[in-house]
Design an enzyme around this catalytic site. Structure first.
Site, PDB file in Angstrom:
ATOM      1  N   SER A 414      20.881  57.601 -63.127  1.00  0.00           N
ATOM      2  CA  SER A 414      21.901  56.824 -62.422  1.00  0.00           C
ATOM      3  C   SER A 414      23.300  57.191 -62.893  1.00  0.00           C
ATOM      4  CB  SER A 414      21.721  55.329 -62.700  1.00  0.00           C
ATOM      5  OG  SER A 414      20.409  54.925 -62.527  1.00  0.00           O
ATOM      6  N   HIS A 435      19.464  61.163 -56.792  1.00  0.00           N
ATOM      7  CA  HIS A 435      19.620  59.763 -57.182  1.00  0.00           C
ATOM      8  C   HIS A 435      19.134  58.855 -56.060  1.00  0.00           C
ATOM      9  CE1 HIS A 435      22.388  56.174 -58.238  1.00  0.00           C
ATOM     10  NE2 HIS A 435      21.243  56.079 -58.873  1.00  0.00           N
ATOM     11  N   GLU A 447      21.667  60.179 -53.226  1.00  0.00           N
ATOM     12  CA  GLU A 447      22.781  61.028 -53.665  1.00  0.00           C
ATOM     13  C   GLU A 447      22.189  62.329 -54.221  1.00  0.00           C
ATOM     14  OE1 GLU A 447      26.524  58.276 -54.988  1.00  0.00           O
ATOM     15  OE2 GLU A 447      24.771  58.171 -56.294  1.00  0.00           O
ATOM     16  N   ASN A 485      27.746  54.373 -57.761  1.00  0.00           N
ATOM     17  CA  ASN A 485      27.852  53.520 -58.947  1.00  0.00           C
ATOM     18  C   ASN A 485      29.270  53.537 -59.515  1.00  0.00           C
ATOM     19  OD1 ASN A 485      25.298  52.539 -58.871  1.00  0.00           O
ATOM     20  ND2 ASN A 485      24.442  53.983 -60.343  1.00  0.00           N
TER      21      ASN A 485
HETATM   22  P1  NAI Z   1      11.055  52.186 -65.690  1.00  0.00           P
HETATM   23  O1  NAI Z   1      11.247  51.737 -67.080  1.00  0.00           O
HETATM   24  O2  NAI Z   1      10.508  51.239 -64.692  1.00  0.00           O
HETATM   25  O3  NAI Z   1      10.100  53.465 -65.679  1.00  0.00           O
HETATM   26  C1  NAI Z   1      10.244  54.556 -66.533  1.00  0.00           C
HETATM   27  C2  NAI Z   1       8.868  55.202 -66.701  1.00  0.00           C
HETATM   28  O4  NAI Z   1       9.020  56.433 -67.365  1.00  0.00           O
HETATM   29  C3  NAI Z   1       7.917  54.349 -67.542  1.00  0.00           C
HETATM   30  O5  NAI Z   1       6.730  54.119 -66.811  1.00  0.00           O
HETATM   31  C4  NAI Z   1       7.654  55.210 -68.767  1.00  0.00           C
HETATM   32  O6  NAI Z   1       6.332  55.090 -69.243  1.00  0.00           O
HETATM   33  C5  NAI Z   1       7.926  56.605 -68.224  1.00  0.00           C
HETATM   34  N1  NAI Z   1       8.287  57.546 -69.282  1.00  0.00           N
HETATM   35  C6  NAI Z   1       9.166  57.357 -70.283  1.00  0.00           C
HETATM   36  N2  NAI Z   1       9.210  58.473 -71.054  1.00  0.00           N
HETATM   37  C7  NAI Z   1       8.342  59.362 -70.524  1.00  0.00           C
HETATM   38  C8  NAI Z   1       7.949  60.678 -70.845  1.00  0.00           C
HETATM   39  N3  NAI Z   1       8.443  61.282 -71.915  1.00  0.00           N
HETATM   40  N4  NAI Z   1       7.045  61.282 -70.075  1.00  0.00           N
HETATM   41  C9  NAI Z   1       6.528  60.676 -68.994  1.00  0.00           C
HETATM   42  N5  NAI Z   1       6.867  59.422 -68.625  1.00  0.00           N
HETATM   43  C10 NAI Z   1       7.757  58.784 -69.390  1.00  0.00           C
HETATM   44  O7  NAI Z   1      12.464  52.795 -65.227  1.00  0.00           O
HETATM   45  P2  NAI Z   1      13.048  52.909 -63.765  1.00  0.00           P
HETATM   46  O8  NAI Z   1      13.769  51.686 -63.415  1.00  0.00           O
HETATM   47  O9  NAI Z   1      11.987  53.417 -62.868  1.00  0.00           O
HETATM   48  O10 NAI Z   1      14.161  54.033 -63.977  1.00  0.00           O
HETATM   49  C11 NAI Z   1      13.831  55.390 -64.097  1.00  0.00           C
HETATM   50  C12 NAI Z   1      15.069  56.226 -63.905  1.00  0.00           C
HETATM   51  O11 NAI Z   1      15.590  55.966 -62.602  1.00  0.00           O
HETATM   52  C13 NAI Z   1      16.220  55.947 -64.868  1.00  0.00           C
HETATM   53  O12 NAI Z   1      16.871  57.146 -65.134  1.00  0.00           O
HETATM   54  C14 NAI Z   1      17.109  54.996 -64.090  1.00  0.00           C
HETATM   55  O13 NAI Z   1      18.445  55.043 -64.499  1.00  0.00           O
HETATM   56  C15 NAI Z   1      16.956  55.580 -62.703  1.00  0.00           C
HETATM   57  N6  NAI Z   1      17.254  54.648 -61.625  1.00  0.00           N
HETATM   58  C16 NAI Z   1      16.819  53.361 -61.672  1.00  0.00           C
HETATM   59  C17 NAI Z   1      17.116  52.480 -60.646  1.00  0.00           C
HETATM   60  C18 NAI Z   1      16.619  51.064 -60.671  1.00  0.00           C
HETATM   61  O14 NAI Z   1      17.143  50.245 -59.894  1.00  0.00           O
HETATM   62  N7  NAI Z   1      15.624  50.744 -61.472  1.00  0.00           N
HETATM   63  C19 NAI Z   1      17.914  52.914 -59.479  1.00  0.00           C
HETATM   64  C20 NAI Z   1      18.238  54.309 -59.490  1.00  0.00           C
HETATM   65  C21 NAI Z   1      17.938  55.135 -60.536  1.00  0.00           C
END
Ligand code: NAI
Ligand code: 3HC
Length: 693
Positions: A414, A435, A447, A485
């Site tokens: 993000s 994104h 994006e 953002n």
């Molecule tokens: P989340 O915490 O729900 O999911 C992250 C996942 O990545 C977890 O299931 C975790 O087990 C996995 N993970 C962590 N390290 C790992 C690794 N080394 N190898 C494989 N899997 C691994 O996070 P979320 O919300 O899905 O966010 C993910 C990304 O998306 C972040 O960069 C966030 O900034 C971005 N993002 C999030 C938004 C949101 O509204 N939640 C919107 C847009 C982007």
């Protein structure tokens, strides 16, 4: 064999006339969508006149050249004075013609195109045709008979739902509603000719039918539902009134009302704004010329991290028919992620929105794994792990090890620096940002972020993938927060300044909802969880200049455990999940304390002031990022704000809004605001918004 009829009336016209034995074929050839531009309208009138005049023709078939029938009026003409003949003139000629005319439909028959089809004596459609009257999504109502003809076939309540909901329905659904006579999976034009011959010279005009009787309560229910669902569509009320007139007035009176309302709305401010965003959406999906390249073909994607975003991205890719490899760090997280995806499909089946066999088919394209070597199969890898640079760099090192040469490597970060992430690989030219917005399988905005070294083919692939997923891809530069953002941060900061200056959270939320935002900023913050912003602010604390105006209310709310909805308290309290209308004493005293620490004498801020300050901050940030090259077109900013941040579509986006204001006044107001907001708020030169497409 068919012959072009060499009439002086059809030479050099987008409408041509040929014959098939004793039948006449009228072909509209006005790419890309065969819009009813003035040349088409004139050409159709001429062709119909030739068809009427020539005794050898028993019936006519109207068809669109290329891959579609008529997808509507030419909305590029809407900003200009109306040119004759009008579409109602053409429709009258079809209806008054003594011989039958059949519409042969394929592709899209929308708006004026569907109205023209409804004025014909029959409709034969290719099975993949989509029909509908989506005019309200452009801030207008159907203007060539749609509000009067549709209810004569489907009844008032269905017509209200279809028109107010801007529904596009399949040929089979339209046939079930008696709007189409035959649906063909094969040569629809041949079928249209057979049907025209079978009509044996008889007319069958919908205008001569009456609106079927319906219970008043049923119509009322449909009106209420349409008003509720269409509360963000300015033309809905006008559409309802006009459709209702079909049941009580002779058709010509109903048509006259429809035309008057259509013409009024056509020149309304909202319709202008909605047309702007319609074209902005189409432009944003195209890479600027200097980046043109051929996209790489993508059939398999690997999603790393199966959390909220990863699972949503996987669903979106499966829905688009792609093969998906879902990769996680441990068994438990993998199972959670896999279940997220599979239960999405089970829920859709249970809600009757998806056939079980379709759900099974989509899930058969999914591989969930802990094995990194599986990445080798992917044409494109999307990383969606935790938002921490070190974690992402570690993951990209591993991706680099396993991904095949030439594969596209994307991060869903993000805020983080794409170049810093790319530097963890041996191939930064293959890395870009994709994104997605949450929920990723629902939100259309994407994006596509260009790193310092990203190859143009890689960018083109990101854009093409976005389109394949049914998203609206927008190119963005690699600067903190990209386009969306970054602007949202500036807007939220301004709203926090207004808290300190004298407003309560609810004053600001109500004023901005009145302006048209889907939600107020403090309700949004509570919904997303205040701790996300809190964590980010902590990481930035060491780099923050003490001279920058920094409002710490959010941090202090988090310190006392008020993280938003998830803790039933944030800016608002939540009882049984319901947001309370006003902020409570704890929040108010934190806000008052913040004002007094900054030496601010709190003053009441009017809704108008709140809206204006919020808009000035958005417009200012848009100008700053345009001048830094973060967005390549000013209208891209509008697409991002409308599709990612609940900005009202009928306002056209912040840049469109700014262009409706006086340029100099805006700049003056922004300078005043900058002087009041202190360092951290840089007043921009707005020329870049006014001079750019
Ligand atoms: P989340 O915490 O729900 O999911 C992250 C996942 O990545 C977890 O299931 C975790 O087990 C996995 N993970 C962590 N390290 C790992 C690794 N080394 N190898 C494989 N899997 C691994 O996070 P979320 O919300 O899905 O966010 C993910 C990304 O998306 C972040 O960069 C966030 O900034 C971005 N993002 C999030 C938004 C949101 O509204 N939640 C919107 C847009 C982007
Ligand atoms: N007028 C002018 N140009 C139009 C147009 C229209 N109604 N509809 C689409 N276009 C243009 C697009 O701007 C685009 O141009 P570009 O290539 O220069 O960017 C090109 O046609 C192709 O459009 P899309 O990129 O959207 O192509 P798709 O294949 O994805 O979609 C479509 C085709 C389904 C027809 C989609 O364009 C669409 O939904 N168009 C709008 C349909 C509509 O709203 N019709 C009602 C118009 S109002 C009306 O008819 C009033 C009447 O009641 C009198």
């Amino acid at each position: 064999m068919s012959l072009v009829i060499e009439s002086p009336l059809t030479v050099n016209s987008p409408v041509s006339l040929t014959n098939r034995e004793d039948l006449c074929l009228i072909t509209i050839d006005n790419p890309p969508i065969n819009a009813t531009s003035v040349g088409v309208r004139q050409g159709l009138l001429n062709a119909i006149s030739e068809f009427r005049r020539n005794p050898k023709f028993k019936a006519a078939v109207i068809v669109g050249a290329g891959n579609t029938f008529i997808a509507g009026a030419d909305i590029r003409e809407f900003g200009k004075p109306m040119q004759e003949p009008t579409l109602p003139d053409v429709i009258r000629a079809i209806e008054e013609c003594e011989k039958p005319i059949v519409a042969a439909l394929h592709g899209s028959a929308l708006g004026g195109g569907f109205e023209l089809a409804l004025s014909c004596d029959a409709r034969v459609a290719d099975v993949k045709t989509v029909v509908g009257l989506p005019e309200v999504s452009l801030g207008i109502i159907p203007g060539a008979g749609g509000t009067q003809l549709l209810p004569r076939r489907v009844g008032l309540s269905r017509a209200i739902r279809m028109i107010c909901g801007a529904q596009r329905i399949t040929a089979n659904d339209a046939k079930a509603l008696n709007l189409i006579d035959i649906v063909v999976d094969g040569d629809f034009l041949d079928a249209a000719f057979s049907f025209a011959r079978q009509m044996d010279g008889k007319k069958k005009r919908i205008r001569d039918e009456i609106v079927p009787f319906e219970d008043v309560s049923q119509v009322q229910k449909s009106i209420e539902e349409s008003l509720r669902q269409g509360k963000r569509r300015p033309a809905v009320q006008a559409a309802i009134e006009t459709i209702k007139s079909a049941a009580v007035l002779p058709i010509d009176e109903g048509l006259a009302i429809e035309r008057t309302v259509f013409l009024e709305l056509r020149s309304s401010h909202e319709a202008y704004a909605l047309r702007h965003i319609f074209f902005a959406e189409r432009d944003s999906a195209k890479l600027p010329k200097e980046f043109f390249a051929k996209p790489i073909s993508v059939e398999t994607v690997c999603v790393i991290g199966a959390g909220t975003m990863g699972a949503g991205i996987a669903i979106s890719a499966l829905d688009a028919g792609l093969h998906v490899i879902l990769l996680e760090q441990d068994e438990a997280a993998l199972n959670r992620g896999h279940n997220r995806v599979s239960s999405h499909y089970l829920d859709r089946v249970a809600a009757n929105k998806l056939k079980p066999e379709v759900a099974d088919h989509r899930l058969s394209f999914l591989t969930s794994t802990l094995d990194w070597s599986e990445i080798h199969r992917a044409d494109l890898v999307i990383e969606a792990v935790f938002e921490a640079l070190a974690v992402k760099q570690e993951v990209f090192k591993k991706i680099d090890q396993y991904a095949r040469k030439g594969a596209v490597l994307a991060t869903n970060t993000s805020y983080l620096d794409i170049d810093a992430i790319a530097s963890a690989t041996s191939r930064p030219q293959d890395v870009l940002g994709l994104h997605f917005f949450s929920p990723a399988n629902v939100m259309r905005l994407l994006e596509v972020v260009r790193g310092n070294k990203t190859r143009f083919e890689v960018l083109a692939t990101g854009m093409a993938l976005g389109k394949r997923l049914g998203k609206l891809p927008v190119l963005a530069g690699n600067h903190f927060g990209f386009i969306g953002n970054r602007i949202y941060n500036a807007y939220r900061n301004q709203c926090e300044f207004m808290l300190e200056d004298g407003a309560w959270p609810e004053d600001i939320d109500i004023a901005l909802k009145e302006f048209g935002m889907a939600m107020g900023p403090f309700s949004v913050a509570d919904l997303s969880g205040l701790d996300i912003a809190w964590r980010m602010r902590q990481t930035q604390a060491s780099n923050r200049s003490p001279r920058v105006r920094y409002v710490d209310i959010l941090d202090r709310l988090c310190e006392v455990g008020r993280l938003g909805r998830k803790t039933n308290a944030g800016y608002y309290n939540y009882i049984d999940g319901i947001q309370q209308p006003t902020s409570d004493e704890i929040v108010r005293s934190l806000i008052e304390d913040s004002s007094s620490r900054r030496g601010i004498k709190r003053q009441v801020l009017s809704s108008q002031t709140i809206q204006r300050r919020a808009m000035l901050s958005i417009v200012n940030e848009a100008a700053l990022l345009m001048s830094e090259g973060v967005a390549s077109r000013a209208s891209d900013v509008d697409v991002v704000l409308v599709h990612g941040y609940g900005f009202p579509r009928w306002v056209g986006g912040p840049v469109f809004w700014a262009r409706q204001q006086n340029h100099e006044t805006l700049e003056k107001e922004i300078k005043i605001l900058a002087s009041e907001c202190g360092e951290g708020f840089t007043a921009a030169n707005l020329d870049v918004l006014f001079d750019n497409p």
